[in-house]
Design an enzyme around this catalytic site. Sequence first.
Site, PDB file in Angstrom:
ATOM      1  N   ASP A 507       0.853  -1.172   0.000  1.00 50.79           N
ATOM      2  CA  ASP A 507       0.000   0.000   0.000  1.00 50.79           C
ATOM      3  C   ASP A 507       0.902   1.239   0.000  1.00 50.79           C
ATOM      4  O   ASP A 507       2.071   1.165   0.376  1.00 50.79           O
ATOM      5  CB  ASP A 507      -0.882  -0.029   1.251  1.00 50.79           C
ATOM      6  N   ASP A 706      -1.649  -1.616   6.268  1.00 49.55           N
ATOM      7  CA  ASP A 706      -1.850  -1.226   7.664  1.00 49.55           C
ATOM      8  C   ASP A 706      -3.270  -0.809   8.001  1.00 49.55           C
ATOM      9  O   ASP A 706      -3.552  -0.460   9.140  1.00 49.55           O
ATOM     10  CB  ASP A 706      -0.901  -0.078   8.024  1.00 49.55           C
ATOM     11  N   ASP A 710      -7.135  -3.040   4.085  1.00 45.45           N
ATOM     12  CA  ASP A 710      -6.135  -3.997   3.602  1.00 45.45           C
ATOM     13  C   ASP A 710      -6.389  -5.418   4.121  1.00 45.45           C
ATOM     14  O   ASP A 710      -5.770  -6.364   3.634  1.00 45.45           O
ATOM     15  CB  ASP A 710      -4.724  -3.567   4.041  1.00 45.45           C
TER      16      ASP A 710
END
Length: 818
Positions: A507, A706, A710
């Site tokens: 990410d 995080d 996700d």
Amino acid sequence: MEKPVSEQVPLVHRDPVCGMRTDKFSDARSVLYDEHTYCFCSDLCQTKFSDDPQAYLTAEDPVCGMIIERAASPYVVNRDSLQHFFCSKTCHDKFQANPAHYLQSGKAAPMPEGTQYTCPMHPEIVRDAPGSCPICGMALEPMGVPTGDEGPNPELVDFTRRFWVSAALSVPLIAITMGPMVGLPFRDWMGHQTAIWIEFFLATPVVLWAALPFFARARQSFVNRSPNMWTLIGLGVGAAYLYSVVATFFPGAFPASFRMHGGQVPVYYEAAAVIITLVFLGQVLELRARERTGSAIRALLDLAPKTALRIRDDGDEEEVPLDAVVGGDRLRIRPGDSVPVDGKVVEGRSSVDESMISGEPVPVEKVAGDPLTGGTLNKNGTLVMDAERVGSETMLSRIVEMVAKAQRSRAPIQGLADRVSFYFVPTVVVIAVIAFIVWAVAGPSPSMIFAFVSAVSVLIIACPCALGLATPMSIMTATGRGAQAGVLIKDAEALERFAKVDTLIVDKTGTLTEGRPNLTDLVTAQGISEDDLLRLAAGLERGSEHPLAEAIVAGAKERGVLIPAASDFEAVTGKGVKGLVEGRTVALGNAAMMDDLSIDRSPLAADADRLASEGKTPMFVAADGRLAGIVAVADPVKETTAAAIRALHDSGLRIIMATGDNERTAAAVAATLGIDDVRAGILPEGKKYLVDELRRNGAQVAMAGDGVNDAPALAAADVGIAMGTGADVAVESAGITLVKGDLTGIVRARHLSRATIRNIKQNLFFAFVYNALGVPVAAGVLYPVFGVLLSPMIAAAAMSLSSVSVIANALRLRTVKL
């Protein structure tokens, strides 16, 4: 009518529960019991005493054994969460000089109620009470997180005692039997028959007392139909001893093929005793080495202080046991003290060493409002903190719990060793029988002696223990090493899989970047200063809660710009905000908002494009219907990200960035960092679909993130990697958690996983090759060519050293550079 506490006598001033002095007498924290008034440092100690006073009235001096009154003793030492009371300063000083000597009593502290036990080699075996593993015969170990005060391993204490007794009896046995070979004819001096009887009396306690645990495990292996190393040891030692006993009492029963050239029937008492002694030596070394694999957990447990300095409502301070701290307590942390629990700084300024959770050696500055983690070390200033998470809720406790569970998990590669071990022992017994028959039929005279020695050597040398220990010892050591470097392994399978991963999805926000936008650029129109532009923009954004607005306001404060108030504030969804600032109509937003307000943005359009191509978010500012300038905000890339990306590329990973940001910004960040592929504007479910797509195409995928968004992708990936600074659901969905949320943790995890799998393969290779070579040599294949026949004693030494060698190799992971 009962007298006030202050008038009751005699008055004692030591807390009988924790041993702390209670000079500041409090009526509220005292209990009258058996005509004595006992004072306590905290409500918790008072409650413990009230529930069971007898348990806290007296204690045994660990030095002299005297029974003394806990509350009256002036000499107390706190060690490993236990209080030790002494009758005199002499005993106190002796204990302080060498506490380990007086605590090695061989008695382990009772385990907590409900403790379950498991096998270190077969974690699927779980029992409610201690015992032996029905598969491999090893002693079961308590599950869960160690408390630090369990005492010495009772099996280690017992085996050490049996080893020394066996060694003391085996040494004269070897002197009698092997003495003539080095010019010491003890046997000739005492006579052959007398020597045999002495050997019998020396060997019998070793076989019938010291070796009882071995024979018990061998019997269980037959009962459970699970042949293991104890099966082979029991057969080999039992055969050697029983044969020798029959030869001692009934020598005439043996034919010529069993007799030496002088007509005597040889005995093998020394072989049976020395084999047992060497097996005990190997077991003691192995148990000590296995204890060292848990040193990482004990080191983590030791990071938490035993007490905390609590500030009472009246401002006074009191030192209380750590388990007496509750959420909301205000605690003082002096320079050099460890932070007792998780919480937040409310007063003071200091630098805190957080290397125990992040692996980074540089201390972190802490001021009011900053978070503190229990177990970290305060360096040079005094802090006052509010306790928030205590007990099992602290990050340190969660780390220890995760490491303990990971150390009990199984890696898929363990299945190979299990399959080999299942067939190994029956195969060895068959080889021993074949060796006996071949030597008995075709061997030189006395053929039956050669046959017997070969069969016993084969049984003794073929120890499958090294195979069984190869994987779990490496996993236990690696998970502990990872915890010290801020890499938490949820289970062994994740560790093994990560070594095989070839694609990493990351990410952007919070993983590659800081996750906190900053003001980066100001571009002004003609006639407008930067301070004027920033004052108008910050005044308008002051009332907004958007992260970009916070960045503009923070940037203005850093530059010392006075921020005015705004009125008539209005947020236009998806475009920007507008209102009145200092009597001027001000608008801030994207190109669409400027177009809606019919504001010509062409003078700064090129600047906006340039800023966007650099990965920044440009926002136009208009005042009184005219373009005033551009403010640009960006989420800065973490300082460690670029180096981490290069290291991950060097380790063979293809890196894909999946982000919800617009394609232009994502592409700019990717180009700067050298990321292989970009998937921009992707929704949470899109990340999971990306993982599924890559896996269908044959890729081994790891996903790092995080946020809550996700979690689906983390769960779907071969290995999920959660940044410890993120959401709890992300951490729960991942197989690996990085305590510090940056990519350097992934580099550490990659190095650790590869080093662990390499170590496991080394262990398995050593164990396989050892047995592949050792069994034929013990069977006598070298005798026709070199005249070499392996002694059962040498076979026992080699068998013990094989397990110790595997464990020693696994312990090398404790020093692997991450």
